[in-house]
Design an enzyme around this catalytic site. Structure first.
Site, mmCIF file in Angstrom:
data_model
loop_
_atom_site.group_PDB
_atom_site.id
_atom_site.type_symbol
_atom_site.label_atom_id
_atom_site.label_comp_id
_atom_site.label_asym_id
_atom_site.label_seq_id
_atom_site.Cartn_x
_atom_site.Cartn_y
_atom_site.Cartn_z
ATOM 1 N N GLY A 11 11.104 6.590 -9.332
ATOM 2 C CA GLY A 11 9.682 6.347 -9.184
ATOM 3 C C GLY A 11 9.159 5.267 -10.100
ATOM 4 N N GLU A 34 17.675 7.899 -9.589
ATOM 5 C CA GLU A 34 17.750 7.575 -8.168
ATOM 6 C C GLU A 34 16.749 6.477 -7.814
ATOM 7 O OE1 GLU A 34 16.838 11.308 -6.426
ATOM 8 O OE2 GLU A 34 18.840 12.149 -6.720
ATOM 9 N N GLY A 58 15.081 3.353 -5.991
ATOM 10 C CA GLY A 58 15.134 2.637 -4.719
ATOM 11 C C GLY A 58 14.312 1.376 -4.843
ATOM 12 N N ARG A 63 3.363 -0.707 4.789
ATOM 13 C CA ARG A 63 2.910 -0.202 3.489
ATOM 14 C C ARG A 63 1.420 -0.462 3.201
ATOM 15 N NH1 ARG A 63 4.355 -1.853 -0.906
ATOM 16 N NH2 ARG A 63 4.348 0.120 -2.046
ATOM 17 N N TYR A 91 -0.249 3.132 2.870
ATOM 18 C CA TYR A 91 -0.433 3.554 1.478
ATOM 19 C C TYR A 91 -1.552 2.808 0.751
ATOM 20 C CZ TYR A 91 4.282 5.510 2.149
ATOM 21 O OH TYR A 91 5.373 6.212 2.609
ATOM 22 N N CYS A 114 -2.467 -3.980 18.138
ATOM 23 C CA CYS A 114 -3.743 -3.566 18.705
ATOM 24 C C CYS A 114 -4.293 -2.345 17.954
ATOM 25 C CB CYS A 114 -3.579 -3.258 20.193
ATOM 26 S SG CYS A 114 -5.148 -3.068 21.051
ATOM 27 N N GLU A 115 -4.487 -2.547 16.650
ATOM 28 C CA GLU A 115 -5.086 -1.574 15.750
ATOM 29 C C GLU A 115 -5.642 -2.375 14.581
ATOM 30 O OE1 GLU A 115 -3.946 2.085 14.996
ATOM 31 O OE2 GLU A 115 -2.630 2.370 16.723
ATOM 32 N N TYR A 122 11.075 -0.159 1.496
ATOM 33 C CA TYR A 122 10.163 0.552 2.391
ATOM 34 C C TYR A 122 9.365 -0.399 3.276
ATOM 35 C CZ TYR A 122 11.462 4.200 -0.835
ATOM 36 O OH TYR A 122 12.198 5.068 -1.608
#
Length: 410
Positions: free
Chosen positions: A227, A268, A270, A307, A311, A337-338, A365
């Site tokens: 993290g 861990e 990422g 992302r 987020y 189309c959003e 990600y």
């Protein structure tokens, strides 16, 4: 991929040449940056005798990135049986593959057990059933430390109401299952969230996890997840990894002395390993002026990089086709189309139709969360490594959209 002395830099002209060569939109990854991030972690925790870095492959599963990390002696952190099989395909020794699922079927856990990967369980039901069926197959337990940490509520996973991990308040139930089934608990694990800049929260959660480890005499490793926050723009905050190395390294070493044996410390990462290594390149389709906003619409959308919309994540954007003119304010939007916004009211050098915009920190990600929404093709991926560029994923075609569909002839 043979190393050579002429390491490529991802300067603007080089990125533009890659767009000319491979088209846009395009993901580009600097494998040398991935290597340097991995080595930085190794150096930061060099005071720990037994250290293991397990790459969280969900951040980017391209097989070539996995092979780069395998060459560095990294392990992997997997959350699905498919990820486990990808790692095996990439050449990882199964003993270096850790499987930490959430909400999966018991049958999937058993299939991973047959493959021989290390297993971490995060609910009492599966722990008891697995212990009953396979008491001689050691497992780790993922604990929920009830610590709120992370840069966004959606990526904070160690708080009391999170679906992840076994609550620390349920330790007596874990001990009862161990006593009843005879299963060996070989490790304790936690992951409090992503984008953690407050290392005090990380240290607090670690102390809670070590307290849990004291309940068992069969522990071989402590897994602190990751993290770590990386900077997304100049002056942005990031995890003070060097300070964390001093705090956690000393705490872990003291715990090992108290516990009576040398344990392995596992992380861990990422995003920390691959985020800054990636850039996403897209071409401007349209400039659209409204009374309050000037939009720069690009040939991509949330189908390629979700992302910012999912987020509210900030990702720095630059105009690599024009680096000299005065800046103007634009909102960079996609063709989906959003509501589909990469960045609102950003200052960029004058943007024209045909310019290539670069979205930074696109290694983690981003492609791994891409889709075919609006029936758009997924983009190509390129890796730079030691002086050469390699196409590591072809751009999709119309045939790919039809490949798994079955026309039934109604």
């Amino acid at each position: 991929m043979q190393p050579n002395k002429n390491t490529l830099n991802m300067d603007n002209q080089h990125l533009l040449s890659l767009v000319q060569k491979h088209g846009a939109p395009l993901y580009v990854y600097d494998a040398n940056k991935i290597e340097s991030q991995y080595k930085r972690m190794i150096n930061v925790f060099s005071g720990v005798k037994n250290l293991k870095i397990n790459y969280a492959i969900k951040s980017n599963t391209n097989i070539n990135i996995l092979k780069i990390l395998n060459r560095l002696n990294s392990g992997t952190d997997c959350v699905s049986i498919q990820e486990v099989k990808l790692c095996i395909h990439a050449g990882f020794d199964v003993k270096d593959i850790s499987y930490t699922p959430n909400g999966v079927s018991y049958e999937e856990i058993v299939e991973v057990k047959k493959l021989g990967a290390k297993i971490t369980l995060d609910n009492l039901h599966n722990l008891e059933k697995f212990g009953t069926d396979f008491p001689n197959y050691p497992v780790a337990i993922r604990m929920n430390p009830h610590v709120m940490a992370g840069g966004n509520a959606k990526i904070s996973v160690g708080h009391i109401d999170s679906k992840f991990g076994i609550s620390v308040s349920q330790i007596d139930s874990i001990l009862e299952i161990v006593s009843t089934t005879g299963i060996t608990i070989n490790g304790v694990h936690m992951h409090t969230g992503s984008d953690i800049s407050n290392i005090e929260a990380f240290v607090e959660a670690t102390e809670i996890l070590l307290e849990i480890a004291r309940k068992f005499d069969t522990i071989e490793f402590i897994d602190l997840g990751s993290g770590f926050k990386v900077p997304y723009k100049t002056g942005d905050t990031e995890t003070d990894l060097e300070k964390l190395g001093v705090l956690l390294g000393g705490s872990f070493n003291n715990f090992c002395k108290e516990y009576g044996k040398e344990l392995t410390l596992i992380f861990e990462p990422g995003k920390f390993l691959v985020s800054e290594a990636g850039k996403f390149l897209a071409t401007v389709n349209v400039i659209k002026e409204t009374p309050n906003i000037t939009f720069a619409g690009i040939d991509s959308g949330l189908n390629h990089l979700i992302r910012p919309m999912m987020y509210d994540a900030y990702q720095h954007i630059t105009n690599i086709s024009n680096t000299t003119s005065d800046e103007q304010e634009y909102s960079i939007v996609g063709y989906i189309c959003e509501t589909d916004t990469f960045g609102s009211k950003r200052n960029l050098n004058l943007v024209s139709i045909g310019d290539v915009l670069c979205i930074h920190n696109a290694g983690a990600y981003c492609f791994s969360m891409a889709s075919n929404y609006n029936s758009r093709f997924k983009p190509a991926e390129v890796m730079l490594y030691n002086g050469s560029d390699y196409l590591i994923r072809e751009r999709e075609t119309f045939e790919d959209l039809l490949k798994k569909q079955i026309e039934v002839g109604l």
